[in-house]
Motif scaffolding. Structure first.
Motif, short mmCIF file in Angstrom:
data_model
loop_
_atom_site.label_atom_id
_atom_site.label_comp_id
_atom_site.label_asym_id
_atom_site.label_seq_id
_atom_site.Cartn_x
_atom_site.Cartn_y
_atom_site.Cartn_z
N THR A 60 0.82 -1.31 0.09
CA THR A 60 0.05 0.02 0.03
C THR A 60 0.69 1.14 -0.08
OG1 THR A 60 -0.31 -0.14 2.39
CG2 THR A 60 -1.70 -1.26 1.08
N ARG A 61 0.56 2.23 0.70
CA ARG A 61 1.42 3.40 1.01
C ARG A 61 1.61 3.78 2.50
NH1 ARG A 61 -2.26 4.81 -3.66
NH2 ARG A 61 -1.12 5.54 -5.32
N PHE A 62 2.71 4.46 2.70
CA PHE A 62 3.08 5.16 3.88
C PHE A 62 2.45 6.53 4.09
CE2 PHE A 62 6.66 2.13 2.55
CZ PHE A 62 6.84 1.30 3.95
N THR A 63 2.24 6.67 5.33
CA THR A 63 1.62 8.03 5.73
C THR A 63 2.83 9.05 5.73
OG1 THR A 63 2.05 7.83 8.18
CG2 THR A 63 -0.04 7.09 7.22
N LYS A 64 2.63 10.29 5.73
CA LYS A 64 3.61 11.15 5.72
C LYS A 64 4.46 11.11 7.04
CE LYS A 64 4.31 16.40 5.58
NZ LYS A 64 3.61 17.43 6.01
N ASP A 65 4.07 10.67 8.12
CA ASP A 65 4.77 10.39 9.26
C ASP A 65 5.78 9.31 9.33
OD1 ASP A 65 3.89 12.80 10.57
OD2 ASP A 65 2.68 11.69 12.19
N ALA A 66 5.16 8.28 8.63
CA ALA A 66 6.06 7.14 8.54
C ALA A 66 7.23 7.20 7.69
CB ALA A 66 5.07 6.00 7.88
N LYS A 67 7.02 7.89 6.36
CA LYS A 67 8.31 8.45 5.83
C LYS A 67 9.04 9.39 6.25
CE LYS A 67 5.07 8.60 1.43
NZ LYS A 67 4.54 9.51 0.57
#
Length: 283
Positions: free
Chosen positions: A185-192
């Motif tokens: 899927t995708r990562f959230t902004k905080d995860a990145k």
């Protein structure tokens, strides 16, 4: 009604303005010619209405591509094909491992590794250029979900625990230098942001930019078996159960197609689809 004023509903339930540019970009990624792309865009625009879902738009574009050439539709359904590797995450781990092998890594799947504090079950251990990477795969079977910051926080703590023991163990010939988190899927902004700050490598459907999972698959022609438009769901599940996760693996081992009782005519069509989809004709 103009498409600029059409609100569509995403898998997550979020409503956004329909983007003709995004649809055009996804169609062009398949390698479809300009006339094919234009005809599909025109047809989809005619059928838009307020509140149409991204799933309905996808299904329409997919059907039109499949009518043109099956391998174009296979490329278009790549994201969905990866979801279809589920419901468990194990086939996804096998798939990521296979992608890494074609990128020059030596890989092991599902290993128990000793850390400084505790033992850890690691999804993939990958070695290249005398350096080792440990990789955790986070598979979601539902579209619209994202990996939040809790996941890289947790994986990073495991990586550091393994690294502390690994690099002091003289039996390990290669240094452990990287930890990765891979998701479909995708990562959230905080995860990145955390991954970048902590030095943890994140790989998702579209991250890093121009080198995400979809980019690597397209570049290497490493499509999952679930991308096929010619195999049935039952046939795909059988192949996955035999650890056949890459479509191109059937070129060198069509025994499984024979085992499934697939006719010679249909087998020929399937192998042609593989060659076109995986860019094997000139390899």
């Amino acid at each position: 009604m103009k498409d600029a004023h059409i609100h569509i509903v995403k898998y997550s339930g979020e409503k956004v303005i329909f983007s003709l540019h995004k649809l055009k970009k996804s169609l062009k990624r398949t390698g479809a010619d300009e006339n094919t792309v234009k005809s599909i865009l025109d047809r989809v625009k005619e059928e838009l209405y307020q509140g149409i879902t991204t799933k309905e738009i996808y299904n329409r574009a997919f059907a039109l591509l499949k009518k043109k050439k099956s391998y174009l539709a296979s490329k278009y359904k790549l994201k969905k094909a990866i979801y279809e590797l589920g419901p468990t995450g194990f086939p996804f781990e096998r798939f990521v491992s296979a992608v890494l092998k074609y990128s020059g890594y030596k890989t092991e799947v599902g290993s128990i590794v000793q850390g400084h504090c505790i033992n850890h079950e690691i999804d993939i251990i990958a070695t290249k250029n005398n350096e080792t990477t440990i990789i955790e795969c986070k598979f979601h079977s539902e579209q619209g979900l994202k990996c939040n910051v809790k996941i890289p926080l947790y994986i990073n703590s495991r990586y550091l625990d393994v690294k502390k023991h690994w690099n002091t163990n003289l039996e390990n010939k290669e240094l452990l230098t990287e930890g990765w988190v891979v998701t479909n899927t995708r990562f959230t902004k905080d995860a990145k942001q955390f991954g970048s700050c902590a030095g943890l490598q994140l790989l998702s459907w579209d991250y890093p930019e121009n080198n995400g999972l979809k980019d690597r698959i397209d570049r290497l022609g490493l499509y999952p078996i679930t991308a096929s438009t010619l195999l049935t769901k039952r046939e795909k599940q059988f192949l996955l159960s035999r650890e056949i996760v890459l479509f191109r693996d059937l070129i060198g081992d069509s025994f499984f197609l024979d085992h499934l009782g697939i006719s010679e005519i249909r087998k020929k069509r399937i192998l042609e689809e593989i060659e076109q989809l995986c860019n094997l004709k000139n390899n």
